[in-house]
Write a protein that holds these residues in place. Structure first.
Motif, PDB file in Angstrom:
ATOM      1  N   GLU A 141      20.036  -2.903   9.769  1.00 49.87           N
ATOM      2  CA  GLU A 141      20.789  -1.651   9.606  1.00 49.87           C
ATOM      3  C   GLU A 141      21.645  -1.388  10.837  1.00 49.87           C
ATOM      4  O   GLU A 141      21.236  -1.720  11.949  1.00 49.87           O
ATOM      5  CB  GLU A 141      19.816  -0.490   9.431  1.00 49.87           C
ATOM      6  CG  GLU A 141      19.072  -0.528   8.122  1.00 49.87           C
ATOM      7  CD  GLU A 141      17.912   0.460   8.137  1.00 49.87           C
ATOM      8  OE1 GLU A 141      18.165   1.662   7.995  1.00 49.87           O
ATOM      9  OE2 GLU A 141      16.770   0.005   8.337  1.00 49.87           O
ATOM     10  N   PRO A 142      22.792  -0.765  10.666  1.00 48.25           N
ATOM     11  CA  PRO A 142      23.585  -0.396  11.845  1.00 48.25           C
ATOM     12  C   PRO A 142      22.747   0.442  12.802  1.00 48.25           C
ATOM     13  O   PRO A 142      22.050   1.374  12.382  1.00 48.25           O
ATOM     14  CB  PRO A 142      24.731   0.429  11.254  1.00 48.25           C
ATOM     15  CG  PRO A 142      24.813   0.005   9.821  1.00 48.25           C
ATOM     16  CD  PRO A 142      23.412  -0.363   9.418  1.00 48.25           C
ATOM     17  N   ILE A 143      22.799   0.119  14.072  1.00 46.96           N
ATOM     18  CA  ILE A 143      21.902   0.768  15.035  1.00 46.96           C
ATOM     19  C   ILE A 143      22.177   2.272  15.136  1.00 46.96           C
ATOM     20  O   ILE A 143      21.255   3.064  15.388  1.00 46.96           O
ATOM     21  CB  ILE A 143      21.978   0.063  16.415  1.00 46.96           C
ATOM     22  CG1 ILE A 143      20.776   0.431  17.286  1.00 46.96           C
ATOM     23  CG2 ILE A 143      23.292   0.349  17.135  1.00 46.96           C
ATOM     24  CD1 ILE A 143      20.571  -0.475  18.496  1.00 46.96           C
ATOM     25  N   ILE A 144      23.403   2.670  14.898  1.00 51.89           N
ATOM     26  CA  ILE A 144      23.748   4.092  15.007  1.00 51.89           C
ATOM     27  C   ILE A 144      23.007   4.920  13.959  1.00 51.89           C
ATOM     28  O   ILE A 144      22.677   6.083  14.177  1.00 51.89           O
ATOM     29  CB  ILE A 144      25.293   4.269  14.874  1.00 51.89           C
ATOM     30  CG1 ILE A 144      25.988   3.591  16.060  1.00 51.89           C
ATOM     31  CG2 ILE A 144      25.713   5.730  14.769  1.00 51.89           C
ATOM     32  CD1 ILE A 144      25.511   4.031  17.446  1.00 51.89           C
ATOM     33  N   ASP A 145      22.706   4.311  12.814  1.00 57.31           N
ATOM     34  CA  ASP A 145      21.998   5.034  11.746  1.00 57.31           C
ATOM     35  C   ASP A 145      20.499   4.737  11.727  1.00 57.31           C
ATOM     36  O   ASP A 145      19.778   5.217  10.859  1.00 57.31           O
ATOM     37  CB  ASP A 145      22.563   4.612  10.371  1.00 57.31           C
ATOM     38  CG  ASP A 145      24.054   4.850  10.279  1.00 57.31           C
ATOM     39  OD1 ASP A 145      24.519   5.840  10.881  1.00 57.31           O
ATOM     40  OD2 ASP A 145      24.753   4.041   9.638  1.00 57.31           O
ATOM     41  N   LEU A 146      20.057   3.916  12.660  1.00 60.23           N
ATOM     42  CA  LEU A 146      18.680   3.414  12.565  1.00 60.23           C
ATOM     43  C   LEU A 146      17.650   4.480  12.929  1.00 60.23           C
ATOM     44  O   LEU A 146      17.787   5.169  13.941  1.00 60.23           O
ATOM     45  CB  LEU A 146      18.523   2.194  13.499  1.00 60.23           C
ATOM     46  CG  LEU A 146      17.217   1.415  13.410  1.00 60.23           C
ATOM     47  CD1 LEU A 146      17.033   0.818  12.015  1.00 60.23           C
ATOM     48  CD2 LEU A 146      17.190   0.297  14.460  1.00 60.23           C
ATOM     49  N   ASP A 147      16.644   4.577  12.097  1.00 60.97           N
ATOM     50  CA  ASP A 147      15.538   5.498  12.343  1.00 60.97           C
ATOM     51  C   ASP A 147      14.805   5.074  13.626  1.00 60.97           C
ATOM     52  O   ASP A 147      14.542   3.893  13.844  1.00 60.97           O
ATOM     53  CB  ASP A 147      14.600   5.423  11.125  1.00 60.97           C
ATOM     54  CG  ASP A 147      13.355   6.250  11.323  1.00 60.97           C
ATOM     55  OD1 ASP A 147      13.458   7.473  11.191  1.00 60.97           O
ATOM     56  OD2 ASP A 147      12.292   5.659  11.625  1.00 60.97           O
ATOM     57  N   MET A 148      14.489   6.073  14.458  1.00 59.46           N
ATOM     58  CA  MET A 148      13.847   5.808  15.756  1.00 59.46           C
ATOM     59  C   MET A 148      12.548   5.004  15.603  1.00 59.46           C
ATOM     60  O   MET A 148      12.250   4.111  16.385  1.00 59.46           O
ATOM     61  CB  MET A 148      13.550   7.159  16.421  1.00 59.46           C
ATOM     62  CG  MET A 148      12.903   7.055  17.762  1.00 59.46           C
ATOM     63  SD  MET A 148      14.122   6.537  18.996  1.00 59.46           S
ATOM     64  CE  MET A 148      13.212   6.833  20.478  1.00 59.46           C
TER      65      MET A 148
END
Ligand SMILES: NC(=O)c1ccc[n+]([C@@H]2O[C@H](COP(=O)([O-])OP(=O)(O)OC[C@H]3O[C@@H](n4cnc5c(N)ncnc54)[C@H](O)[C@@H]3O)[C@@H](O)[C@H]2O)c1
Length: 254
Positions: free
Chosen positions: A93-100
């Motif tokens: 997944e794109p890191i900007i949208d990635l769940d912590m």
């Protein structure tokens, strides 16, 4: 003729599947005494049974389970000569949208586990050496993504870069300290395993167009990576430490 890993006691994590299973099979076939570990108990028991090794449920994110895995190597064979730190997971997944929490799971499985595994394996190799210099070989399975970036794979690239550099630093630290414990990294490109198939899908996996950027034309097979890992485990690579071997069919140069 005996192979240079013949008789070596080797602990391999993530050995129920893919590269870890291929490494366990090849190491055993070449005479190594294999402790195969994985969070997937059923899978690793099957691989261990097939190769006549010991299989162990081992979640690499749990330090106590590392103690148990190394204790098993010592209980069965009296020592530990090699560690293949291979267990891994991927996220596309794109890191900007990635769940912590998903990001943390990558950090735990790759970075924290590599850190704990290095510490515990070195402690055992030093303990069994007594007053002599400690001996051993540790191989960390990173990825070409330790050196590259690609859209959607930034979190994986981040943790792979971290473990590749950790391995490089630890190799130098140990050498300077007088330990003869070598630490090297293998950096595979695309490998035909369930991890890659899960990430890109079966259709893309089987489509030759997916591999147009790989000069050798295909993803590698897990056995190709296993051969390189065995080389790094063995005395054939006796003057290599803190090195990284890229096995990607030339992909990262295109
Ligand atoms: N397949 C590729 O294209 C490729 C490329 C470069 C690097 N790698 C790396 O190779 C290593 C092996 O991957 P693979 O492709 O063989 O995948 P795989 O999915 O076939 O095998 C990975 C194994 O790791 C185990 N695992 C996952 N989390 C674990 C945990 N917390 N504790 C213990 N075991 C755990 C899984 O159960 C599985 O058996 C990974 O570190 C991966 O990042 C793979």
């Amino acid at each position: 003729m005996t192979h240079p890993v013949d008789g070596k006691v080797v602990l391999i994590t993530g050995a129920a599947s893919g590269i870890g299973a291929a490494t366990a099979r090849l190491a055993a076939a070449r005479g190594a005494k294999v402790i195969a570990t994985d969070i997937d108990g059923e899978g690793v028991t099957a691989v261990a049974g097939e190769i006549g090794g010991h299989g162990l449920v081992h979640d690499v994110t749990d330090p106590a389970q590392w103690d148990a895995a190394i204790a098993a190597a010592v209980a069965h064979h009296g020592r530990l000569d090699g560690l293949v730190s291979n267990a891994g997971i991927v996220n596309y997944e794109p890191i900007i949208d990635l769940d912590m929490e998903l990001f943390r799971s990558l950090v735990r499985v790759q970075v924290e586990a590599t850190f704990v595994g290095l510490q515990k394996a070195v402690a055992q190799m030093r303990a069994q050496a007594g007053d002599e210099p400690a001996q051993g070989s540790i191989v960390v399975n990173a990825s070409v993504m330790a050196n590259e970036v690609a859209p959607g794979i930034a979190s994986y690239a981040t943790v792979k870069a971290a473990i590749a550099n950790m391995a490089r630093a630890v190799g130098v630290e140990l050498g300077r300290n007088g330990d003869f414990i070598r630490v090297n990294t293998v950096a595979p490109g695309p490998v035909r395993t369930p991890l890659l198939e899960g990430a890109i899908g079966m259709e893309a996996m089987q489509d030759p167009a997916s591999w147009g950027d790989v000069p050798l034309g295909d993803p590698s097979e897990p056995e190709d990576i296993a051969e390189t890992i065995l080389f790094l485990l063995s005395e054939e690579s006796s003057f290599m430490t803190s090195a990284q071997l890229v096995v990607d069919g030339g992909w990262s140069l295109t």
